[in-house]
Design a protein around this motif. Structure first.
Motif, PDB file in Angstrom:
ATOM      1  N   UNK A 190       0.665  -1.108  -0.123  1.00 48.69           N
ATOM      2  CA  UNK A 190      -0.071   0.001  -0.029  1.00 48.69           C
ATOM      3  C   UNK A 190       0.774   1.055  -0.070  1.00 48.69           C
ATOM      4  N   UNK A 191       0.406   2.275  -0.237  1.00 52.45           N
ATOM      5  CA  UNK A 191       0.809   3.765  -0.364  1.00 52.45           C
ATOM      6  C   UNK A 191       0.563   4.585   0.719  1.00 52.45           C
ATOM      7  N   UNK A 203       5.747  10.931   0.050  1.00 54.80           N
ATOM      8  CA  UNK A 203       5.123   9.556  -0.250  1.00 54.80           C
ATOM      9  C   UNK A 203       5.866   8.389  -0.060  1.00 54.80           C
ATOM     10  N   UNK A 204       5.158   7.033   0.222  1.00 54.79           N
ATOM     11  CA  UNK A 204       6.127   5.897   0.256  1.00 54.79           C
ATOM     12  C   UNK A 204       5.126   4.784   0.343  1.00 54.79           C
ATOM     13  N   UNK A 205       5.801   3.761   0.220  1.00 50.89           N
ATOM     14  CA  UNK A 205       5.186   2.407   0.436  1.00 50.89           C
ATOM     15  C   UNK A 205       5.193   2.095   1.873  1.00 50.89           C
ATOM     16  N   UNK A 206       4.206   1.192   2.545  1.00 50.34           N
ATOM     17  CA  UNK A 206       4.432   0.934   3.811  1.00 50.34           C
ATOM     18  C   UNK A 206       4.048  -0.757   4.028  1.00 50.34           C
ATOM     19  N   UNK A 207       4.427  -1.166   5.248  1.00 48.19           N
ATOM     20  CA  UNK A 207       4.428  -2.415   5.392  1.00 48.19           C
ATOM     21  C   UNK A 207       2.887  -2.706   6.290  1.00 48.19           C
ATOM     22  N   UNK A 215      10.136   2.038   0.927  1.00 46.20           N
ATOM     23  CA  UNK A 215      10.950   2.770   0.088  1.00 46.20           C
ATOM     24  C   UNK A 215      10.061   3.813  -0.244  1.00 46.20           C
ATOM     25  N   UNK A 216      10.647   5.107  -0.285  1.00 48.04           N
ATOM     26  CA  UNK A 216      10.248   6.346  -0.368  1.00 48.04           C
ATOM     27  C   UNK A 216       9.883   6.466  -1.928  1.00 48.04           C
ATOM     28  N   UNK A 217       8.835   7.228  -2.170  1.00 46.32           N
ATOM     29  CA  UNK A 217       8.270   7.366  -3.713  1.00 46.32           C
ATOM     30  C   UNK A 217       8.314   8.827  -4.122  1.00 46.32           C
TER      31      UNK A 217
END
Length: 435
Positions: A190-191, A203-207, A215-217
């Motif tokens: 998810x973002x 913005x980043x993905x997250x667990x 990871x940063x987006x």
């Protein structure tokens, strides 16, 4: 050009197929290819016709998945487009997993990330949202963009996402103050978007488990999570109110009762339990994967089996629809969910199908302008014993065959090429060229 394509270049059969495609002498038939040879020939034809995408239709999903793996081992950039079960009753509670995989594949076609799509005939003929709707309901967001959370939430709802406390699955979103989480179908995680006022700050993905950023987006794409979409509950209600006036004839009383129940649900600002039945009302026109691959090369593998499987799937769907008519869940005007065989044949003609069969047969589904017969052999699976492999290879080499050995990994392939050279057999290692 990859080594796999070089092996075939110059052979009369390959050149004839390539020339027929180039000069639109299609549809055409190609016989004599086993599963692995199909992967080799199709991959090489796609590589030679640079810039062309390819749609490959098999009779069932298992075969399509295996061929997808084989093509990826040679060419790369192939994607499976799965079939899905339509949900017509609110109590079905069916998973959206395959629907979301389909949307992810369709997005990858539009974004240019996938050049090769493989699917079963059932998946190929199932109706979905048209390409222009998929584009309209997608949104690319970048760090620094000025956009309100209200506008993004409105976009998420129109794209089929559901609101939840915490995001723990595809198709969900959560808004907590200036933090917006959502899980698009074409993403592995998810973002999370953090706002400073109306500006996207990060913005980043997250667990999902730890809720920690990974990871940063710099940018992220919001894509639809379901195939049947209306702009809003109000939009859907208005369309149902218009449609209900057209419902007449046998079974209309039950059908109107069911539609009124859905209208009442929408008036209370909750979603309809089974929106799939309103697919034909959602869009001005529906589409199939053919519409996403209009200028693509079209390969139909084992066409007799494809037709047989289509007939089976079509009969099952027709039986389901008949029962749903009796229950009032479906009625005329909301009863089409797949192409007919006549429409499939028209697609074959329009896109110029290349029928790829293992055995020759009397005829194909449409008249063919060319027929190529290939003498290709597939040896038994190698158990790892070098002497056994040499025993299999020598008769082929003596008969003038060019032989391809799939070794599984790059390391094994290099070592095997060296071992064969040591045994006096001319061998060359060919790396996979990423698609």
């Amino acid at each position: 050009m990859s080594g796999f394509t070089k092996i075939l270049k110059g052979s009369a059969e390959f050149e004839k197929i390539s020339d027929s495609i180039e000069n639109r002498r299609l549809p055409m038939g190609v016989t004599g290819l086993s599963q692995v040879h199909k992967a080799h020939y199709i991959s090489s034809l796609i590589e030679e016709k640079k810039g062309r995408k390819a749609l490959i239709i098999c009779h069932d999903e298992g075969t399509a998945s295996k061929l997808c793996d084989d093509i990826n081992s040679i060419h790369g950039n192939a994607r499976l487009y799965p079939a899905r079960d339509f949900s017509f009753r609110g109590s079905d509670n069916k998973s959206h997993e395959f629907e979301q995989k389909r949307l992810s594949a369709l997005c990858s076609i539009l974004d240019g990330d996938s050049d090769i799509i493989l699917c079963s005939i059932e998946a190929a003929t199932q109706l979905t949202l048209p390409p222009e709707e998929l584009k309209k309901r997608s949104l690319t967001l970048s760090v620094g963009d000025e956009i309100s959370t209200h506008k993004i939430v409105k976009k998420l709802l129109a794209a089929g996402y559901s609101r939840s406390e915490l995001v723990d699955g595809v198709g969900q979103f959560s808004l907590r103050g200036g933090i917006l989480d959502f899980f698009p179908p074409d993403s592995k995680e998810p973002c999370r978007i953090e706002f400073w006022g109306d500006e996207i700050d990060s913005m980043a993905h997250f667990d999902i488990e730890s809720q920690r950023r990974t990871d940063v987006l710099d940018k992220v794409k919001l894509t639809p999570s379901t195939e049947v979409l209306f702009d809003s509950h109000e939009d859907m209600k208005e369309r149902l109110l218009t449609f209900i006036e057209t419902v007449k004839g046998k079974g209309s009383v039950k059908a109107k009762e069911k539609i009124r129940e859905d209208i009442e649900t929408l008036e209370h600002f909750t979603g309809v339990g089974a929106p799939d039945k309103y697919l034909s009302l959602a869009y001005e026109r529906t589409a199939t994967v053919f519409d996403y691959m209009e200028n693509a090369l079209l390969f139909v593998c084992e066409s007799a089996s494809v037709k047989q499987k289509f007939n089976t799937a079509s009969a099952l769907l027709s039986e389901d629809i008949r029962t749903l008519f009796e229950e009032g869940i479906l009625t005329k005007g909301i009863d089409t969910f797949a192409l007919t065989w006549t429409q499939v044949l028209k697609k074959y003609e329009q896109q110029g199908a290349v029928y790829v069969d293992s055995l020759a047969r009397g005829s194909f589904d449409t008249p063919v302008k060319e027929l190529v017969s290939i003498n290709a052999r597939q040896t038994s699976r190698w158990d790892g014993t070098l002497s056994y492999l040499i025993d299999d290879l020598k008769p082929c080499i003596q008969s003038g065959y060019t032989t391809v050995v799939m070794a599984g990994t790059e390391k094994n392939a290099k070592e095997l090429a060296f071992d064969l050279e040591t045994e006096g057999i001319r061998a060359r290692y060919f790396p996979v060229v990423p698609g």
